[in-house]
Design a protein around this motif. Structure first.
Motif, short mmCIF file in Angstrom:
data_model
loop_
_atom_site.label_atom_id
_atom_site.label_comp_id
_atom_site.label_asym_id
_atom_site.label_seq_id
_atom_site.Cartn_x
_atom_site.Cartn_y
_atom_site.Cartn_z
N ALA A 42 0.79 -1.30 0.06
CA ALA A 42 0.29 -0.01 -0.08
C ALA A 42 0.83 1.19 -0.09
CB ALA A 42 -0.87 0.02 1.30
N LEU A 43 2.08 1.21 0.50
CA LEU A 43 2.93 2.21 0.63
C LEU A 43 3.76 2.39 -0.57
CD1 LEU A 43 4.22 2.30 4.28
CD2 LEU A 43 2.31 3.84 3.03
N ARG B 96 3.15 12.84 -1.53
CA ARG B 96 2.61 13.97 -0.92
C ARG B 96 1.85 13.50 0.43
NH1 ARG B 96 1.77 18.89 -0.49
NH2 ARG B 96 0.00 19.95 -0.22
N ASP B 97 1.04 12.44 0.41
CA ASP B 97 0.26 12.13 1.61
C ASP B 97 1.38 11.24 2.61
OD1 ASP B 97 1.12 9.62 0.13
OD2 ASP B 97 -1.00 8.77 0.82
N THR C 24 8.27 17.20 5.10
CA THR C 24 9.29 16.19 4.87
C THR C 24 8.66 14.82 5.07
OG1 THR C 24 10.11 16.48 7.11
CG2 THR C 24 11.17 17.69 5.39
N CYS C 25 9.33 13.80 4.61
CA CYS C 25 8.57 12.36 5.03
C CYS C 25 8.51 12.08 6.25
CB CYS C 25 9.46 11.42 4.25
SG CYS C 25 8.56 9.88 4.24
N HIS C 26 7.30 11.83 6.89
CA HIS C 26 6.84 11.52 8.31
C HIS C 26 8.05 10.33 8.65
CE1 HIS C 26 4.87 10.05 11.75
NE2 HIS C 26 4.23 11.27 11.67
N GLU D 132 9.51 15.08 -0.74
CA GLU D 132 8.65 14.45 -1.70
C GLU D 132 9.22 14.13 -3.01
OE1 GLU D 132 4.21 15.69 -3.70
OE2 GLU D 132 5.28 17.08 -2.26
N GLY D 133 8.84 13.18 -3.82
CA GLY D 133 9.61 12.83 -5.09
C GLY D 133 10.67 11.85 -5.06
N GLU D 134 11.27 11.87 -3.80
CA GLU D 134 12.36 11.02 -3.57
C GLU D 134 12.12 9.43 -3.64
OE1 GLU D 134 15.77 13.66 -1.40
OE2 GLU D 134 14.45 12.65 -0.13
#
Length: 149
Positions: free
Chosen positions: A29-30, A50-51, A58-60, A98-100
């Motif tokens: 799912a990720l 983004r979510d 930044t990434c949680h 985001e996008g990495e």
């Protein structure tokens, strides 16, 4: 030519990896992918969407942890013995953006009896270090994949 999978460590790791992947909707799912698996080793990727961003954009850290934990799980189950996490630590050293594409490389450091220690390095697609994770595994009864005798 038929190989005896019980005595082919790489084939057994691949079978265990495929079996676990098919049963792992959380990692799927990720957007994670299992890129490589060998005995005591797993390489996984996850795109930062983004979510997955926190209030700092930044990434949680929970998503970074989940990627590292999934790579750890695949590496410690690669011997086809059902194995669970007994404890772990993570150090975040840089933000994911985001996008990495995050890459988690899990490597078995030691395996003795029913316990093992695994180090997982999480980097971005350019090799910039994001986090360091260390997990301790504990083998429980049973096999990951059924293997014909």
């Amino acid at each position: 030519m038929h190989k005896d999978i019980q005595h082919d460590a790489q084939a057994l790791a691949e079978l265990a990896g495929k079996t676990m992947w098919d049963r792992d909707p959380a990692s799927q799912a990720l957007g994670m992918k299992l890129s490589e698996i060998r005995p005591g080793y797993a390489l996984m990727t996850m795109p930062v969407r983004r979510d997955m961003l926190n209030g700092h954009q930044t990434c949680h850290g929970g998503y970074i942890f989940m990627l590292a934990d999934s790579a750890f799980a695949f590496a410690c189950n690669s011997h086809n013995h059902k194995t669970v996490g007994a404890g772990c630590t993570i150090d975040y050293v840089a933000p994911g953006r985001e996008g990495e594409m995050l890459v988690a490389e899990a490597v078995e450091q030691t395996l003795s009896g029913k316990t093992g220690v695994y180090d997982v390095k999480v980097s971005n697609q350019d090799g910039r270090l994001i986090a360091l994770f260390r997990g301790k595994s504990h083998r429980v009864s049973g096999s990951v994949a059924e293997v014909a005798a």
